[in-house]
Design an enzyme around this catalytic site. Structure first.
Site, PDB file in Angstrom:
ATOM      1  N   LYS A 299       0.719  -1.256  -0.045  1.00  0.00           N
ATOM      2  CA  LYS A 299      -0.079   0.056  -0.016  1.00  0.00           C
ATOM      3  C   LYS A 299       0.983   1.270  -0.123  1.00  0.00           C
ATOM      4  O   LYS A 299       2.170   1.005   0.473  1.00  0.00           O
ATOM      5  CB  LYS A 299      -0.836   0.076   1.209  1.00  0.00           C
ATOM      6  CG  LYS A 299      -2.146   1.019   1.130  1.00  0.00           C
ATOM      7  CD  LYS A 299      -3.143   0.093   0.402  1.00  0.00           C
ATOM      8  CE  LYS A 299      -4.272   1.195   0.084  1.00  0.00           C
ATOM      9  NZ  LYS A 299      -5.569   0.320  -0.083  1.00  0.00           N
TER      10      LYS A 299
HETATM   11  P1  NAD Z   1     -13.274   7.951  -2.998  1.00  0.00           P
HETATM   12  O1  NAD Z   1     -12.221   9.121  -2.799  1.00  0.00           O
HETATM   13  O2  NAD Z   1     -13.736   7.900  -4.433  1.00  0.00           O
HETATM   14  O3  NAD Z   1     -14.473   8.331  -1.958  1.00  0.00           O
HETATM   15  C1  NAD Z   1     -14.600   8.445  -0.758  1.00  0.00           C
HETATM   16  C2  NAD Z   1     -15.771   8.998  -0.311  1.00  0.00           C
HETATM   17  O4  NAD Z   1     -15.804   9.292   1.187  1.00  0.00           O
HETATM   18  C3  NAD Z   1     -16.242  10.505  -0.975  1.00  0.00           C
HETATM   19  O5  NAD Z   1     -17.486  10.429  -1.076  1.00  0.00           O
HETATM   20  C4  NAD Z   1     -15.837  11.521   0.328  1.00  0.00           C
HETATM   21  O6  NAD Z   1     -16.624  12.741   0.262  1.00  0.00           O
HETATM   22  C5  NAD Z   1     -16.198  10.552   1.345  1.00  0.00           C
HETATM   23  N1  NAD Z   1     -15.800  11.074   2.732  1.00  0.00           N
HETATM   24  C6  NAD Z   1     -14.453  11.371   2.888  1.00  0.00           C
HETATM   25  N2  NAD Z   1     -14.454  11.682   4.376  1.00  0.00           N
HETATM   26  C7  NAD Z   1     -15.403  11.430   4.771  1.00  0.00           C
HETATM   27  C8  NAD Z   1     -16.057  11.441   6.181  1.00  0.00           C
HETATM   28  N3  NAD Z   1     -15.391  11.829   7.353  1.00  0.00           N
HETATM   29  N4  NAD Z   1     -17.445  10.902   6.437  1.00  0.00           N
HETATM   30  C9  NAD Z   1     -18.214  10.558   5.186  1.00  0.00           C
HETATM   31  N5  NAD Z   1     -17.748  10.470   3.979  1.00  0.00           N
HETATM   32  C10 NAD Z   1     -16.367  10.879   3.981  1.00  0.00           C
HETATM   33  O7  NAD Z   1     -12.753   6.637  -2.311  1.00  0.00           O
HETATM   34  P2  NAD Z   1     -13.093   5.234  -2.693  1.00  0.00           P
HETATM   35  O8  NAD Z   1     -12.063   4.642  -3.579  1.00  0.00           O
HETATM   36  O9  NAD Z   1     -14.509   5.073  -2.940  1.00  0.00           O
HETATM   37  O10 NAD Z   1     -12.753   4.375  -1.145  1.00  0.00           O
HETATM   38  C11 NAD Z   1     -13.515   4.543  -0.199  1.00  0.00           C
HETATM   39  C12 NAD Z   1     -13.044   3.355   0.884  1.00  0.00           C
HETATM   40  O11 NAD Z   1     -12.967   2.078   0.255  1.00  0.00           O
HETATM   41  C13 NAD Z   1     -11.468   3.535   1.451  1.00  0.00           C
HETATM   42  O12 NAD Z   1     -11.742   3.156   2.575  1.00  0.00           O
HETATM   43  C14 NAD Z   1     -10.813   2.639   0.612  1.00  0.00           C
HETATM   44  O13 NAD Z   1      -9.531   2.318   0.979  1.00  0.00           O
HETATM   45  C15 NAD Z   1     -11.618   1.451   0.321  1.00  0.00           C
HETATM   46  N6  NAD Z   1     -11.497   0.572  -0.899  1.00  0.00           N
HETATM   47  C16 NAD Z   1     -11.624   1.285  -2.417  1.00  0.00           C
HETATM   48  C17 NAD Z   1     -11.194   0.462  -3.271  1.00  0.00           C
HETATM   49  C18 NAD Z   1     -11.342   1.191  -4.615  1.00  0.00           C
HETATM   50  O14 NAD Z   1     -11.185   0.233  -5.563  1.00  0.00           O
HETATM   51  N7  NAD Z   1     -11.639   2.319  -4.869  1.00  0.00           N
HETATM   52  C19 NAD Z   1     -10.751  -0.896  -3.048  1.00  0.00           C
HETATM   53  C20 NAD Z   1     -10.917  -1.530  -1.865  1.00  0.00           C
HETATM   54  C21 NAD Z   1     -11.201  -0.503  -0.814  1.00  0.00           C
END
Ligand code: NAD
Length: 411
Positions: free
Chosen positions: A102
């Protein structure tokens, strides 16, 4: 609790069940390599800023190390370390031939111009390009990074090492990406939610769902579950949460976010509540899909949903997990729930190496097959060993990594 400590607790519980030797535990928990770099970058206004970037490679017993890049103000070494180890167990749970890694930069992307984001990304790759590679360590998107960032990473890496599309996944479809990668994590969360409902003897239709986060993962999860006729009653992002008892119009919310810089601010079709209230709503399923550590000892006792799906990484901390467990809640853990993204990243990497592209239908079918297998193994392990789904998933993952490490020869 620091996030790596929580991951260690989950690891130890599963290792106890597996009766793993102490020496093997130490080897499996310790990251293989950690790099911290300075990223000096000139901002659009001429100011010089020195950012901090990290890449942690946790374990490579099962293959090249794989894991996202997170650009977020709260990124630090402890968090990256924890997320890197989760990737090792996650890739093993879904049984794809990877280890875990990561990376990240402590930066608020909402305050950057596209040019600044590109400069920061390219400077970061200048610092870590010797550590990554299609056969050693393959980054992907995570919070704050997207397909554009992945394209810059490929381009920058190629300047040093020649044409290597497989050095990074989550690229734009027309630039060595794969159809279905963008939706993959949310789609996987949706698929697994329906599978779990099925195992619990419940139907998807009318199931009341609250989703925290409306970025890549949250928005695709909402779309999938709404299409499966679940009732998505609450969604949220960093601007707050939006509740509607008779169900949010998800396509309308998606359009709103597209038109408002990916934010829900001003979404008028629902009551505005706080992100804290969303977590405590009286719903059938709670899906935290934003940041880590949102369900803690302070609020776990007030979670009413009988089922929690960890779409985000580490949204439930270890103390909260114990409280949810004691209250009879079922938690589908992150190492399984959000593994759809890395699974389709694996498909992308395989195709980059073959210069061949699958259709969206094929990607979806293979994703469904891989996640269903992982879910059924985890479910059976949990029933047979009378452990939580989290402990069962960790047991599956740790056992596979330990076997590969032992077969390959550790020292
Ligand atoms: P992203 O940046 O696309 O979206 C994050 C979202 O969370 C946004 O809508 C943002 O406004 C919101 N947010 C941020 N802080 C917040 C808070 N304090 N309270 C509520 N909402 C909040 O990110 P993502 O890719 O959707 O990732 C989200 C989670 O999923 C992370 O924990 C990431 O590690 C995990 N994840 C993502 C992927 C992927 O393929 N993108 C894969 C596995 C895990």
């Amino acid at each position: 609790m620091r996030s790596f400590e929580a991951t260690k607790q989950y690891f130890q519980r599963a290792a106890d069940e597996l009766e793993l030797a102490e020496s093997l535990r130490t080897y499996l928990m310790m990251p293989r390599r950690e790099l911290q770099v300075q990223i000096p970058v000139e901002m659009d206004n001429g100011e010089l800023r020195s950012l901090v970037g990290y890449r942690v490679q946790h374990n490579r017993a099962r293959g090249p190390m794989k894991g996202g890049l997170r650009f977020h103000p709260e990124v630090d070494l402890d968090e990256v370390r924890s997320l890197a180890s989760l990737m090792t167990w996650k890739t093993a749970v879904v049984n794809i031939p990877y280890g875990g890694a990561k990376g990240g930069i402590a930066i608020d992307v909402s305050k950057l111009s596209a040019r600044e984001l590109e400069r920061i990304t390219r400077k970061f790759i200048d610092e870590i390009h010797e550590m990554i590679g299609p056969d050693s360590d393959i980054p992907a998107p995570d919070m704050g990074t997207d397909h554009r960032v992945m394209a810059w990473i490929m381009d920058q890496y190629n300047k040093y090492h020649g044409f290597n599309p497989g050095v990074v996944t989550g690229k734009p479809v027309e630039f060595y990406g794969i159809p279905g990668r963008e939706e993959a994590t949310g789609r996987g969360v949706g698929l697994l939610t329906i599978k779990l409902l099925g195992r619990l003897g419940r139907k998807a239709v009318g199931t009341r769902v609250a989703i925290q986060g409306f970025g890549n993962v949250g928005s695709h999860t909402a779309k999938f579950l709404a299409e499966a006729e679940c009732k998505v009653v609450a969604i949220s992002d960093s601007t707050g949460a939006y509740y509607r008892a008779d169900g949010i119009d998800v396509p309308k919310a998606l359009r709103h976010a597209i038109e408002h810089e990916r934010l829900l601010r001003g979404f008028a079709d629902a009551e505005h509540i706080s992100n804290e209230q969303l977590l405590e709503l009286d719903v059938d399923i709670l899906i935290p899909a934003a940041v880590g550590g949102v369900v803690t000892a302070a609020n776990a006792g007030r979670v009413k949903a009988p089922v929690v799906i960890e779409a985000a990484n580490s949204p439930v901390d270890a103390e909260a997990d114990a409280i949810l467990d004691a209250n009879g809640k079922i938690v589908l853990p992150d190492v399984l729930a959000n593994a759809g993204g890395v699974t389709v990243s694996y498909f992308e990497w395989v195709q980059n190496r073959q210069y061949y592209q699958w259709s969206l239908d094929r990607v979806r079918q293979e994703l469904d097959k891989t996640l269903t297998n992982a879910f059924e193994h985890t479910w059976t392990m949990a029933r047979e060993r009378k452990v939580s789904l989290r402990t069962a998933a960790f047991m599956l993952g740790i056992d596979r990594v330990a076997r590969a490490a032992t077969l390959g020869g550790i020292s």
